[in-house]
Design a protein around this motif. Sequence first.
Motif, PDB file in Angstrom:
ATOM      1  N   ASP A   9      -3.326 -24.531  23.273  1.00 32.24           N
ATOM      2  CA  ASP A   9      -3.561 -25.948  23.519  1.00 32.24           C
ATOM      3  C   ASP A   9      -2.893 -26.742  22.407  1.00 32.24           C
ATOM      4  O   ASP A   9      -3.469 -26.937  21.330  1.00 32.24           O
ATOM      5  N   LYS A  10      -1.682 -27.203  22.660  1.00 32.93           N
ATOM      6  CA  LYS A  10      -0.901 -27.909  21.643  1.00 32.93           C
ATOM      7  C   LYS A  10      -1.548 -29.233  21.235  1.00 32.93           C
ATOM      8  O   LYS A  10      -1.517 -29.607  20.076  1.00 32.93           O
ATOM      9  N   GLU A  11      -2.125 -29.935  22.193  1.00 36.66           N
ATOM     10  CA  GLU A  11      -2.704 -31.248  21.911  1.00 36.66           C
ATOM     11  C   GLU A  11      -3.926 -31.161  20.993  1.00 36.66           C
ATOM     12  O   GLU A  11      -4.156 -32.042  20.179  1.00 36.66           O
ATOM     13  N   TYR A  15      -5.615 -22.145  19.594  1.00 39.08           N
ATOM     14  CA  TYR A  15      -4.878 -20.939  19.950  1.00 39.08           C
ATOM     15  C   TYR A  15      -5.879 -19.811  20.113  1.00 39.08           C
ATOM     16  O   TYR A  15      -6.627 -19.511  19.194  1.00 39.08           O
ATOM     17  N   ASN A  16      -5.933 -19.208  21.297  1.00 39.47           N
ATOM     18  CA  ASN A  16      -6.853 -18.104  21.550  1.00 39.47           C
ATOM     19  C   ASN A  16      -6.055 -16.856  21.904  1.00 39.47           C
ATOM     20  O   ASN A  16      -5.129 -16.920  22.717  1.00 39.47           O
ATOM     21  N   TYR A  17      -6.434 -15.733  21.294  1.00 39.45           N
ATOM     22  CA  TYR A  17      -5.778 -14.472  21.627  1.00 39.45           C
ATOM     23  C   TYR A  17      -6.782 -13.344  21.565  1.00 39.45           C
ATOM     24  O   TYR A  17      -7.860 -13.480  20.986  1.00 39.45           O
ATOM     25  N   SER A  18      -6.444 -12.233  22.217  1.00 42.61           N
ATOM     26  CA  SER A  18      -7.319 -11.066  22.234  1.00 42.61           C
ATOM     27  C   SER A  18      -6.587  -9.844  21.730  1.00 42.61           C
ATOM     28  O   SER A  18      -5.393  -9.676  21.989  1.00 42.61           O
ATOM     29  N   THR A  36      -9.089 -19.851  17.722  1.00 44.31           N
ATOM     30  CA  THR A  36      -8.696 -20.488  16.467  1.00 44.31           C
ATOM     31  C   THR A  36      -8.361 -21.951  16.711  1.00 44.31           C
ATOM     32  O   THR A  36      -7.637 -22.275  17.659  1.00 44.31           O
ATOM     33  N   LYS A  37      -8.890 -22.822  15.869  1.00 43.72           N
ATOM     34  CA  LYS A  37      -8.639 -24.256  15.997  1.00 43.72           C
ATOM     35  C   LYS A  37      -8.332 -24.829  14.620  1.00 43.72           C
ATOM     36  O   LYS A  37      -9.011 -24.527  13.641  1.00 43.72           O
ATOM     37  N   THR A  84       5.812 -18.223  14.604  1.00 45.21           N
ATOM     38  CA  THR A  84       6.236 -18.941  15.798  1.00 45.21           C
ATOM     39  C   THR A  84       5.073 -19.718  16.405  1.00 45.21           C
ATOM     40  O   THR A  84       5.264 -20.783  16.952  1.00 45.21           O
ATOM     41  N   SER A  85       3.861 -19.199  16.294  1.00 42.63           N
ATOM     42  CA  SER A  85       2.696 -19.902  16.814  1.00 42.63           C
ATOM     43  C   SER A  85       2.429 -21.169  16.013  1.00 42.63           C
ATOM     44  O   SER A  85       2.082 -22.203  16.568  1.00 42.63           O
ATOM     45  N   TRP A  86       2.581 -21.076  14.682  1.00 40.41           N
ATOM     46  CA  TRP A  86       2.388 -22.260  13.840  1.00 40.41           C
ATOM     47  C   TRP A  86       3.394 -23.339  14.214  1.00 40.41           C
ATOM     48  O   TRP A  86       3.058 -24.506  14.268  1.00 40.41           O
ATOM     49  N   GLN A  87       4.620 -22.955  14.470  1.00 37.79           N
ATOM     50  CA  GLN A  87       5.637 -23.933  14.816  1.00 37.79           C
ATOM     51  C   GLN A  87       5.295 -24.624  16.129  1.00 37.79           C
ATOM     52  O   GLN A  87       5.561 -25.801  16.301  1.00 37.79           O
ATOM     53  N   ILE A  88       4.671 -23.905  17.045  1.00 42.14           N
ATOM     54  CA  ILE A  88       4.268 -24.496  18.317  1.00 42.14           C
ATOM     55  C   ILE A  88       3.091 -25.431  18.118  1.00 42.14           C
ATOM     56  O   ILE A  88       3.047 -26.521  18.668  1.00 42.14           O
TER      57      ILE A  88
END
Length: 97
Positions: A9-11, A15-18, A36-37, A84-88
Amino acid sequence: MKQKVEALDKENYAYNYSVIEGDALMNKLEKITYETKLEPSATGGSVCKTTSKYYTIGDFELKEEGIKEAKKRPWDCSRQLKPTSWQILMPTKISQY
């Protein structure tokens, strides 16, 4: 260890992962999901909040001691999220190195 992105959720900077395969599951867990928020802090930085959910297999009961032991390991957002996730997640102005 094999991971799966569940949501991005960029807005809302979430970020959720398993974790879906690997030693961390001990053949007793179906998966571990991390939610993670990132939130702004009063000092101008950001705060990373992470929630862990454990999905057990069969009648296995995850004891509180096991969860506490896992939390003792040094975790921080920079280790959980790939660059790459941080950049997104972060605005372009901030994420440029």
